[in-house]
Scaffold this motif. Structure first.
Motif, mmCIF file in Angstrom:
data_model
loop_
_atom_site.group_PDB
_atom_site.id
_atom_site.type_symbol
_atom_site.label_atom_id
_atom_site.label_comp_id
_atom_site.label_asym_id
_atom_site.label_seq_id
_atom_site.Cartn_x
_atom_site.Cartn_y
_atom_site.Cartn_z
ATOM 1 N N VAL A 1 0.841 -1.197 0.000
ATOM 2 C CA VAL A 1 0.000 0.000 0.000
ATOM 3 C C VAL A 1 0.875 1.246 0.000
ATOM 4 N N TYR A 2 1.964 1.208 0.757
ATOM 5 C CA TYR A 2 2.901 2.331 0.780
ATOM 6 C C TYR A 2 3.481 2.565 -0.618
ATOM 7 N N GLY A 3 3.941 1.499 -1.260
ATOM 8 C CA GLY A 3 4.528 1.624 -2.598
ATOM 9 C C GLY A 3 3.530 2.122 -3.622
ATOM 10 N N TRP A 4 2.301 1.583 -3.586
ATOM 11 C CA TRP A 4 1.280 1.999 -4.543
ATOM 12 C C TRP A 4 0.928 3.470 -4.322
ATOM 13 N N THR A 5 0.754 3.869 -3.067
ATOM 14 C CA THR A 5 0.408 5.262 -2.772
ATOM 15 C C THR A 5 1.548 6.201 -3.165
ATOM 16 N N LEU A 6 2.773 5.792 -2.906
ATOM 17 C CA LEU A 6 3.930 6.597 -3.302
ATOM 18 C C LEU A 6 3.960 6.774 -4.819
ATOM 19 N N TYR A 7 3.743 5.684 -5.552
ATOM 20 C CA TYR A 7 3.723 5.755 -7.014
ATOM 21 C C TYR A 7 2.606 6.669 -7.491
ATOM 22 N N ARG A 8 1.406 6.425 -6.981
ATOM 23 C CA ARG A 8 0.214 7.116 -7.465
ATOM 24 C C ARG A 8 0.203 8.604 -7.118
ATOM 25 N N CYS A 9 0.664 8.947 -5.918
ATOM 26 C CA CYS A 9 0.525 10.326 -5.443
ATOM 27 C C CYS A 9 1.781 11.178 -5.603
ATOM 28 N N VAL A 10 2.944 10.552 -5.747
ATOM 29 C CA VAL A 10 4.175 11.342 -5.828
ATOM 30 C C VAL A 10 4.875 11.128 -7.169
ATOM 31 N N LEU A 11 5.168 9.904 -7.505
ATOM 32 C CA LEU A 11 5.962 9.651 -8.709
ATOM 33 C C LEU A 11 5.240 10.071 -9.986
ATOM 34 N N VAL A 12 3.938 9.834 -10.045
ATOM 35 C CA VAL A 12 3.176 10.256 -11.230
ATOM 36 C C VAL A 12 3.241 11.771 -11.380
ATOM 37 N N MET A 13 3.170 12.490 -10.255
ATOM 38 C CA MET A 13 3.270 13.953 -10.314
ATOM 39 C C MET A 13 4.658 14.410 -10.758
ATOM 40 N N LEU A 14 5.688 13.672 -10.355
ATOM 41 C CA LEU A 14 7.044 14.034 -10.778
ATOM 42 C C LEU A 14 7.263 13.784 -12.260
ATOM 43 N N TRP A 15 6.625 12.760 -12.787
ATOM 44 C CA TRP A 15 6.819 12.422 -14.200
ATOM 45 C C TRP A 15 5.949 13.251 -15.126
ATOM 46 N N ARG A 16 4.869 13.828 -14.610
ATOM 47 C CA ARG A 16 3.949 14.607 -15.440
ATOM 48 C C ARG A 16 4.622 15.911 -15.853
ATOM 49 N N ARG A 17 4.515 16.240 -17.117
ATOM 50 C CA ARG A 17 5.079 17.482 -17.646
ATOM 51 C C ARG A 17 3.949 18.418 -18.031
ATOM 52 N N LEU A 18 4.008 19.621 -17.518
ATOM 53 C CA LEU A 18 3.047 20.650 -17.889
ATOM 54 C C LEU A 18 3.724 21.603 -18.866
ATOM 55 N N SER A 19 3.155 21.748 -20.028
ATOM 56 C CA SER A 19 3.711 22.697 -20.991
ATOM 57 C C SER A 19 3.338 24.111 -20.558
ATOM 58 N N ASN A 20 3.999 25.079 -21.135
ATOM 59 C CA ASN A 20 3.676 26.478 -20.838
ATOM 60 C C ASN A 20 2.225 26.781 -21.171
ATOM 61 N N THR A 21 1.754 26.247 -22.288
ATOM 62 C CA THR A 21 0.377 26.485 -22.712
ATOM 63 C C THR A 21 -0.608 25.848 -21.746
ATOM 64 N N ALA A 22 -0.346 24.614 -21.312
ATOM 65 C CA ALA A 22 -1.249 23.934 -20.371
ATOM 66 C C ALA A 22 -1.299 24.666 -19.038
ATOM 67 N N LEU A 23 -0.167 25.142 -18.583
ATOM 68 C CA LEU A 23 -0.135 25.887 -17.331
ATOM 69 C C LEU A 23 -0.847 27.230 -17.478
ATOM 70 N N ALA A 24 -0.677 27.875 -18.613
ATOM 71 C CA ALA A 24 -1.372 29.141 -18.862
ATOM 72 C C ALA A 24 -2.891 28.926 -18.892
ATOM 73 N N LEU A 25 -3.331 27.810 -19.441
ATOM 74 C CA LEU A 25 -4.765 27.495 -19.434
ATOM 75 C C LEU A 25 -5.288 27.342 -18.013
ATOM 76 N N ARG A 26 -4.515 26.719 -17.152
ATOM 77 C CA ARG A 26 -4.926 26.577 -15.753
ATOM 78 C C ARG A 26 -4.991 27.932 -15.059
ATOM 79 N N VAL A 27 -4.041 28.798 -15.360
ATOM 80 C CA VAL A 27 -4.059 30.140 -14.780
ATOM 81 C C VAL A 27 -5.287 30.895 -15.275
ATOM 82 N N GLN A 28 -5.612 30.766 -16.541
ATOM 83 C CA GLN A 28 -6.787 31.451 -17.098
ATOM 84 C C GLN A 28 -8.076 30.963 -16.452
ATOM 85 N N ARG A 29 -8.146 29.671 -16.091
ATOM 86 C CA ARG A 29 -9.325 29.181 -15.384
ATOM 87 C C ARG A 29 -9.436 29.829 -14.004
#
Length: 161
Positions: A79-107
């Protein structure tokens, strides 16, 4: 991608990006740090919850079987490993482009309209790009988006104070 100088919209010989782009990059770093911190909190709470649950079960039923203890310990570790993968590692691997981040700011700041995303995209357009419109219009959009982003940030800070 080449860094563009918004004054001339020609390739910028210096590596200094536009201030609007610098703010987006800084925001990306902050969002990433907050997401990792949030994920680590979730992982810590899940691990603590599993350890407490396992300790309570062990106390109530007084497990004597060594195999059962190993299986339970491995399930806590799983459970520790799955939660670590799901909540931390996925966020580290996700790339937000400038455009995607700008869209979030506009929202978050609807008063910006589509100007922020347009400005970010215009910063990377070449002078002779036929699909991007006139260079003067692009400079005006970039300048307007920069000013409005600053005003929106100040208005949000005033609301929170």
């Amino acid at each position: 991608m080449k860094t563009m100088n918004h004054q001339s919209l020609l390739p910028n010989p210096s590596p200094m990006p536009h201030p609007l782009e610098q703010k987006i990059v800084a925001l990306r770093r902050d969002v990433r740090q907050m997401a990792v911190l949030y994920g680590m909190c979730i992982v810590s709470m899940a691990l603590l919850g599993m350890i407490v649950a396992w300790a309570m079960l062990d106390y109530l039923f007084r497990f004597q079987d060594r195999g059962l203890r190993i299986i339970a310990s491995l399930s806590v570790l799983g459970v520790y490993g799955w939660t670590l993968y799901r909540c931390v590692l996925v966020m580290l691997w996700r790339r937000l482009s400038n455009t995607a981040l700008a869209l979030r700011v506009q929202r978050q700041f609807p008063q910006l309209g589509d100007r922020l995303v347009s400005a970010i995209e215009f910063l990377h357009a070449t002078e002779d790009d036929p699909t991007a419109g006139s260079a003067a219009l692009r400079r005006a959009v970039v300048d307007q988006a920069t000013a409005e982003a600053k005003q929106a940030k100040e208005a949000k800070a005033a609301e929170e104070a």
